[in-house]
Write an enzyme that holds these catalytic residues in place. Sequence first.
Site, PDB file in Angstrom:
ATOM      1  N   ASP A  14      35.392  -0.007 -75.475  1.00  0.00           N
ATOM      2  CA  ASP A  14      34.107  -0.100 -75.187  1.00  0.00           C
ATOM      3  C   ASP A  14      34.343  -1.519 -76.507  1.00  0.00           C
ATOM      4  OD1 ASP A  14      31.292  -0.849 -76.085  1.00  0.00           O
ATOM      5  OD2 ASP A  14      31.236   1.336 -77.201  1.00  0.00           O
TER       6      ASP A  14
HETATM    7  C1  BGC Z   1      28.317   0.513 -75.829  1.00  0.00           C
HETATM    8  C2  BGC Z   1      28.528   0.791 -75.035  1.00  0.00           C
HETATM    9  C3  BGC Z   1      28.170  -0.633 -74.502  1.00  0.00           C
HETATM   10  C4  BGC Z   1      28.863  -1.756 -74.384  1.00  0.00           C
HETATM   11  C5  BGC Z   1      28.700  -3.090 -73.357  1.00  0.00           C
HETATM   12  C6  BGC Z   1      28.708  -0.912 -76.507  1.00  0.00           C
HETATM   13  O1  BGC Z   1      28.642  -1.401 -77.896  1.00  0.00           O
HETATM   14  O2  BGC Z   1      28.866   1.043 -77.291  1.00  0.00           O
HETATM   15  O3  BGC Z   1      27.809   1.654 -74.558  1.00  0.00           O
HETATM   16  O4  BGC Z   1      28.979  -0.276 -72.463  1.00  0.00           O
HETATM   17  O5  BGC Z   1      28.424  -2.252 -75.845  1.00  0.00           O
HETATM   18  O6  BGC Z   1      27.246  -3.053 -73.713  1.00  0.00           O
END
Ligand code: BGC
Length: 754
Positions: free
Chosen positions: A262
């Site tokens: 993530d």
């Molecule tokens: C979130 C994810 C997301 C990623 C990319 C993160 O802050 O937890 O769910 O896919 O950002 O945008």
Amino acid sequence: MKKEDLLALLNDMTPEEKIMQLVQLPGSAFESDFAVTGIADEASFDKLKKLAGSVLGIRGAEKVKAIQDEYMAGQPHHIPLLFMLDVIHGHDTVFPCPLGQGATFEPEISRKGAEIQAKEAAADGIQVTFSPMVDLVRDARWGRVMESTGEDPYLNGEMASAMVRGYQGESVADKEHVAACVKHFAGYGASEAGRDYNSVELSEYTLRDQYLKGYDKAISAGAKLVMTSFNTLNGIPSSGNKWLMRDILRKEMNFDGVLISDWGAIGEMVPWGFAKDLKEAAKLAIEAGVDIDMCTESYAANLASLIEDGKVDGELLDEAVLRILNLKNDLGLFEDPYHGASKERYEAITLSKESREIARDAVRKSLVLLKNNEETLPLRDGNIALIGPYASCKNLHSSWALSLDPEKTVTVMEAAGESKDVSLFLGMNQGGGLGGLNKKIVRVAKGSTILDNDTVLGFGEYHNESLDEENEKLLNEAIEVAEWADTVVLCLGEDIGQSGESTSRTNIMLPDIQMELFYEIRRRAKKLVTLIFTGRPLDLECIPDLSDALLICWRPGTEGGHGIWDVLSGEFSPSGKLPMSFPWAVGQAPIHYNVFATGRPKPTEGVTNFTTRYLDCPNEARYPFGYGLTYSSFDISKPVSDNDVLKKGENATGADKINVTVKVTNTGVVAATQTVQLYIRDLVSSRVRPVKELKGFKKVRLLPGESKDVSFEINEEMLRFWTINNKFESEEGDFRVYVGFDSTTENFYDFKLS
Ligand code: BGC
């Protein structure tokens, strides 16, 4: 490209080129020469832009093509860049938020929705979506419950696998599809105290038996990517959890796709106190099998020296690069690096009539009717007041609808206005008279702002303009409209910024300003229908008791107004069921129906002292999982079965499967759809089991007076759980099967596994 060609390509790449395939940059790096990865000096930044294997957050066919052309020209082997984006519940045509989709209990509508999202996103230059989110959610304080389909492992698994099939189609090489990324692996929904980015403590039993099941199903549906989660699991950050990623995800779940961290999660191992610096974090992550580092400099800055110094096995790098090349190859990027992105096609297909129809259908199926006294709904002819900040609000999506144009959203007011039997007026009576035009005269008044003056929003901003004066004016107007009406439809809800990532709350009530509006209107309304727009289960305070009808609308998306008006007007009988329990009070969180049995169950009557209970609140949810009314009424017979004994193993006696059947009858006067739900309880077992677990559901549409038999097949596999032997197996003995219309059903039948 053939497998051997991919291997030859891999062998020909320099170590630096390989490492850079593992690096993901944010779109800002390409769009505004700004990357939040921490890589500051110009030379390294330039190299990153030339070689990084993927990018997140860029859309627009022309832009994507231009970036791809420039990138490939500079990439030594002309390997294409991979474009990713969060397309969570819609690209341009936005569907109900995932929690709302869970309420449909209809995986097929989510599959169709995902197919449309993929089609729009792919034409717009996207190749991978960070969806579905399969985190099991039980705590409404956590703002991200909106992104999940709810508290049940079975429902989550069914919905998530349908979404994967919708996004990916038969083949991700197809230009109308994108690769799906299952997230967040694992257990993110159990963040302590419902606070985002927090630690998670789960026994292996609960983890495997409940939390991992949904991801497993989505992975089995063929998802090409998995994303690590922000949380620790029993003390270990997911992005550095070798057991979770290598043993469970790769070996047990047979996942051979790309594992991406993530955003920034590899770097976060440092503040977690799990790695002393980014170098150690990089080592832990690559050893855990994380292929792509989303937006930190951990891999870019450290993998080379880690490998050179013999601290990380170079094989791990090759393994990760090959998985990324495979994904690019599966997407057909070596043949068409734009994956069919086309401005013309995008403009031609986006927000098509057909897509809007499917979104509208999803909305009306997602709405959950919690109360409908004296058939307040559907609306009768006469004077109708449409009041509240959501009556004409265009923000019906969520903070995760990144691409939509809110102007394309249909509000409740607009949908009412389109209706042939409605005459619509805004605000105060202008003195010209309103009568005589149509059967339903609808007047609209905003009534209040969504948020109080001093509300802190998700991103730390204050709503600090002085709203008091505005609100007084809005309220007076709403009161006048309410007094005029035969029925008031009051549209209340959370702000768009109050659910989603980083929006945990300890108070899950509506903003005070809206509660004030509620009381003022309740005092005047002859009949009150309350609509709640929300991304999470709320503590609804006195709203259910004081409303004549109550409808949960979630964050319904582009076609929100149409779908809602279809239900209000009676064009469509509501059929949604709660995918997550609505509590009496936030103090019950986490709350879910499938709790473990306890040694001191609370008796339904009599003295409850020294049993499991609260002094000031029921144990159960105010509105339980699976609950939702229709405009009709239904009867269900006792379940009957074709056999009382289910066979376990080769030589056992009994049947291989048994069929349990109920007769469902529509006893009302309108056609409606009921969701028949199958729950099972293992009565005695080597570990304490949940009091009920959803194992199947079927939607049945019946005309007034019509009956249908609804059957469920039960087989041995459905009775397996993570036993004391630390494996999934079933245990002989007695089971209870419940069939009903929500998770509180006591309509049961007992059978044996022998
Ligand atoms: C979130 C994810 C997301 C990623 C990319 C993160 O802050 O937890 O769910 O896919 O950002 O945008």
